[in-house]
Enzyme design. Structure first.
Site, PDB file in Angstrom:
ATOM      1  CB  CYS A  87     -61.967  43.705  23.262  1.00 16.13           C
ATOM      2  SG  CYS A  87     -60.249  44.202  23.510  1.00 16.13           S
ATOM      3  CB  CYS A  90     -61.033  44.693  29.934  1.00  9.46           C
ATOM      4  SG  CYS A  90     -60.048  46.197  29.842  1.00  9.46           S
ATOM      5  CB  CYS A 162     -59.345  51.628  24.306  1.00  7.10           C
ATOM      6  SG  CYS A 162     -58.575  50.517  25.515  1.00  7.10           S
ATOM      7  CG  PHE A 294     -34.456  39.950  37.490  1.00  6.44           C
ATOM      8  CD1 PHE A 294     -34.280  39.011  36.485  1.00  6.44           C
ATOM      9  CD2 PHE A 294     -34.346  39.529  38.813  1.00  6.44           C
ATOM     10  CE1 PHE A 294     -33.998  37.685  36.793  1.00  6.44           C
ATOM     11  CE2 PHE A 294     -34.072  38.209  39.134  1.00  6.44           C
ATOM     12  CZ  PHE A 294     -33.891  37.284  38.124  1.00  6.44           C
ATOM     13  CD  GLU A 315     -32.529  43.692  32.233  1.00  6.85           C
ATOM     14  OE1 GLU A 315     -32.880  42.979  31.267  1.00  6.85           O
ATOM     15  OE2 GLU A 315     -33.172  43.759  33.299  1.00  6.85           O
ATOM     16  CG  ASP A 363     -39.608  44.380  38.770  1.00 10.57           C
ATOM     17  OD1 ASP A 363     -40.493  43.500  38.713  1.00 10.57           O
ATOM     18  OD2 ASP A 363     -39.731  45.496  38.237  1.00 10.57           O
ATOM     19  CB  CYS A 389     -45.422  40.458  36.693  1.00  6.99           C
ATOM     20  SG  CYS A 389     -44.132  39.462  35.924  1.00  6.99           S
TER      21      CYS A 389
END
Length: 433
Positions: A87, A90, A162, A294, A315, A363, A389
């Site tokens: 998978c 991960c 999972c 954001f 936004e 963000d 991120c």
């Protein structure tokens, strides 16, 4: 990590070589050196020796596969998921949580050229409150597949468990599979999403052909028996509520409603801690004017409004702006103003840019916030919190603030997605007086 690709693949002799791994990259690959070149080896961990063969040889790096592992890292663990390695969800279940966090923190520190002050983490298993499962009908067996994509492939891995899903969603997997596999329309199903909100569990089914009355009745019976809110999506624009009220979740003392298709952070525990730490770092005072760029549907904006004199959220997605305004009203917050603006355009002409602010939070998505950095600098806020991120764009955007006289006061690694290669972070910048 930048990877460079040459036009022609170099031939390899499949010679067995012995290597010592000294690092772990974000994809869960061991990193070694051979003949002066970086070597990436899936499945190996730091402090492990192994016999490997080179499978791909580039100018800047090479890849190899394990023939025989000669020693085990103290950080090696047995993966909990039977699908791990096949998978694509991960990449790091074979590494201890401590090793994962240390490796990600080290990578962040290298990019930011600054020590990581803390790791913000929560439970490493059963943390994911949202899952999107692909569906595929197999004509030969007349069976329906339900699961996640294989690593590096569009093929589906049938998933019956999972361990990173919250327990309520993991327990639903075989039941959802049995229900969908009994439908007449199973040849025309796209995907199913499961969401665990504070208000209850949601199931959103994407179907590409009309449902028969029998199929619809089956789905309604299933949703009632399992206590699910059911939503049907015949296309990307339409979302029909079959059962259930507007979903909501608790966030830092507030109740936030959302549409099943809205973006919400999948890790509720880390999200709560992240928001609390952001407010602490900003040191929000009752007289402060705070800007949230954001802002989405107000994940930070609304908690900020409980402490500041006024908060402005900006936004680019109109539905999220509308939801933020609605949640401000529902929570009795009258000191919040939301703007629908594209922050990738000329922000100097946007109405929010004419205001003054004491503190700023941003963000952005993976592309970062290059278009707003100069405007933030013009505002001269005392403190700036940047939630990221993508550490590469964070490092790029940070340069503008550092050149303008700001310093990094705090740097945190956010362990939002344990056992995966995702690295999220949060930085506090302070203006040098």
């Amino acid at each position: 990590m930048a990877q460079f690709y040459s036009a022609k693949r170099r031939t390899t002799t499949r010679q067995i070589i012995t290597v010592s791994v000294n690092d772990l990259d974000s994809f869960g690959q061991g990193v070694a050196r051979h003949n002066g070149k970086t070597l990436f080896i899936p499945g190996l961990l730091p402090q492990e020796n192994a016999e490997v063969t080179v499978t791909e040889d580039k100018k800047q790096y090479a890849r190899a596969k394990v023939v025989r592992r000669l020693s085990d890292s103290p950080g090696r663990e047995t993966p909990r998921c039977p699908h791990f390695g096949v998978c694509g969800g991960c990449q790091q279940q074979h590494a201890s949580v401590d090793l994962q966090q240390r490796s990600k923190s080290a990578a962040l520190a290298r990019l930011m050229k600054h020590e990581v002050s803390e790791v913000i983490a929560d439970v490493p298993w059963g943390y994911r409150r949202r899952a999107r499962l692909s569906l595929n009908y197999l004509p030969k067996t007349q069976q329906l597949q339900m699961g996640f994509r294989k690593a590096g492939s569009s093929d589906i891995v049938d998933v019956k468990q999972c361990p990173i899903l919250v327990p309520q969603l993991e327990a639903l997997l075989p039941k959802v599979m049995a229900c969908l596999g009994s439908l007449q329309v199973m040849r025309h199903l796209g995907h199913v999403e499961l969401v665990q909100a504070t208000s209850g569990t949601l199931m959103i089914l994407r179907h590409t052909a009309p449902l028969s009355s029998a199929d619809r009745e089956k789905l309604e019976r299933f949703s009632h028996s399992e206590g699910l809110d059911l939503y049907l999506a015949p296309d990307s624009e339409i979302l029909e509520t079959v059962s259930g009220e507007m979903p909501w979740y608790d966030s830092n003392g507030l109740r936030l409603t959302f549409s099943p298709r809205d973006f919400i952070q999948v890790n509720a525990g880390v999200n709560q801690k992240m928001v609390a730490r952001a407010l602490e770092w900003l040191d929000v005072q009752p007289e402060d004017r705070v800007l949230d760029l954001f802002c989405g549907m107000g994940n930070f904006t609304l908690p900020l409004a409980t402490q500041a004199a006024s908060v402005v959220g900006v936004e680019g997605v109109p539905a999220l702006v509308e939801k933020g305004q609605q949640n401000a009203r529902l929570n009795g917050l009258q000191n919040v103003t939301f703007y629908h603006e594209n922050l990738e355009e000329d922000v100097t002409k946007q109405p929010w840019a004419k205001n003054g602010f004491d503190k700023v939070l941003l963000d952005p998505a993976r592309a970062g916030a290059a278009g707003v950095m100069q405007q933030i600098i013009k505002l001269e806020p005392i403190r700036i919190v940047y939630v990221s991120c993508n550490p590469a764009t964070l490092a790029r955007d940070s340069e503008a603030l550092l050149k303008a006289g700001y310093t990094i006061a705090r740097l945190a690694m956010l362990d939002m997605f344990p056992h995966t290669g995702h690295l999220e972070s949060m930085v506090l910048f302070s203006r040098v007086k």
